[in-house]
Design a protein around this motif. Structure first.
Motif, PDB file in Angstrom:
ATOM      1  N   LYS A 157      -6.589  -8.438  -0.582  1.00  0.00           N
ATOM      2  CA  LYS A 157      -6.845  -7.092  -1.099  1.00  0.00           C
ATOM      3  C   LYS A 157      -5.746  -6.113  -0.681  1.00  0.00           C
ATOM      4  N   GLY A 158      -5.143  -5.463  -1.671  1.00  0.00           N
ATOM      5  CA  GLY A 158      -4.183  -4.406  -1.433  1.00  0.00           C
ATOM      6  C   GLY A 158      -2.850  -4.839  -0.850  1.00  0.00           C
TER       7      GLY A 158
ATOM      8  N   ASN B 275      -0.751  -0.795  -2.506  1.00  0.00           N
ATOM      9  CA  ASN B 275      -2.165  -1.151  -2.390  1.00  0.00           C
ATOM     10  C   ASN B 275      -2.684  -1.836  -3.653  1.00  0.00           C
TER      11      ASN B 275
ATOM     12  N   SER C  52      -3.721  -5.369  -5.506  1.00  0.00           N
ATOM     13  CA  SER C  52      -4.159  -6.727  -5.159  1.00  0.00           C
ATOM     14  C   SER C  52      -3.600  -7.775  -6.120  1.00  0.00           C
TER      15      SER C  52
ATOM     16  N   ASP D 233      -4.521  -3.453 -11.935  1.00  0.00           N
ATOM     17  CA  ASP D 233      -4.825  -4.307 -10.795  1.00  0.00           C
ATOM     18  C   ASP D 233      -6.045  -5.109 -11.230  1.00  0.00           C
TER      19      ASP D 233
END
Length: 294
Positions: free
Chosen positions: A126-127, A145, A147, A165
């Motif tokens: 994540k991110g 940020n 993913s 994203d």
């Protein structure tokens, strides 16, 4: 709900790739190119003759941009490289990130001759990733940020950029300087797809400004208007459809890659075309990708 148009195309390549991605077309040679990211392969198909070539890579490549008949720009987990088309040799060009835990993912050429390219964690942490702008060797971070960067494409006049994203599934829209491909304002949500099945994956924008998006997990290519309305869905005979590209002498055909990534034996048996590469069968008003200007 948009009615799904049945698949009327064909299989362009029978090879089943773990993660087919990053397709593009070189009109000068009539060749379609795409990657097997996890398999560290670059695939080439000469459309007229049907001649297929697979080039092993020393890294995980994900996006190609044509420079000239002798050179291609390749984005990879080790940075950006220039590939000599005659010898296959690579020359280091630019560094994206000093992070061995990340790799490159989706990207697309802007009409200005600049490249947008995304990075992500090798396990889609994540991110962990970002989206970058690359012009004449200068790398500029645009968004952090991220993913799973996907859906990168641009309006025909270069004034609008789109990206997503896939872990969030908001298709984003941002105003750009057409001369540079750099944002001139903040990104905003164009279409909230977070509540719908599947993930927004790779995209291309056609000559009319329509966005053609591969819907991972749904075996489909969706078509959106510039104001975010989904107006069509075309079926693809592989669940994990990953990225489209305009191909052919008139850029009026659509190639779609797919993947068998994360499928167990039972899932692959139920999805025998997973990882194959297709022609959608729909007539499109496509555009050739701009060349990269180093």
């Amino acid at each position: 709900m948009t009615e799904t148009i049945a698949f009327s195309g064909k299989i362009l390549c029978e090879a089943t790739l773990e993660l087919g991605e990053g397709p593009t077309f070189d009109p000068a040679t009539g060749t379609a190119w795409w990657f097997n990211i996890k398999g560290k392969e670059l695939h080439a198909l000469h459309l007229e003759s049907g001649r297929k070539t697979v080039h092993p890579l020393p890294f995980m490549g994900s996006v190609m941009a044509i420079i000239d008949p002798e050179q291609q720009l390749i984005a990879s987990d080790q940075g950006l490289f220039i590939r000599n088309t005659q010898t296959g040799a690579f020359k280091a060009y630019a560094t994206l990130e000093d992070n061995p835990e990340n790799r490159s993912n989706d990207g697309r050429m802007h009409p200005s001759g600049s490249l947008w390219i995304g990075t992500m964690g090798r396990r889609a942490e994540k991110g962990a990733g970002a989206i970058y702008h690359v012009a004449k060797g200068t790398v500029t971070k645009l968004y952090s940020n991220i993913s799973i960067p996907n859906g990168i494409c641009f309006s025909p006049d270069g004034s609008t950029g789109y990206f997503v994203d896939s872990a969030v599934n908001y298709i984003m829209k941002v105003a750009l300087d057409p001369e540079t491909g750099l944002p001139t304002g903040d990104a905003a949500v164009l279409s909230d797809q977070s509540g719908n099945p599947g993930d927004v994956d790779g995209s291309v924008c056609d000559a009319d400004g329509l966005i053609w998006n591969a819907r991972w997990g749904q075996g489909a290519v969706d078509v959106y208007t510039p104001d975010g309305m989904r107006v069509a869905r075309y079926a693809v005979p592989a669940t994990q459809s990953s990225c489209p590209a305009f191909i052919g002498a008139k850029a009026d055909r659509l190639l779609v890659t797919s993947a068998w990534q994360d499928m167990d034996a039972k899932a692959r048996a139920a999805d025998p075309n997973a990882g194959k590469t297709f022609e959608l069968g729909a007539l499109v008003k496509g555009r050739f990708e701009p060349i990269y200007r180093p």
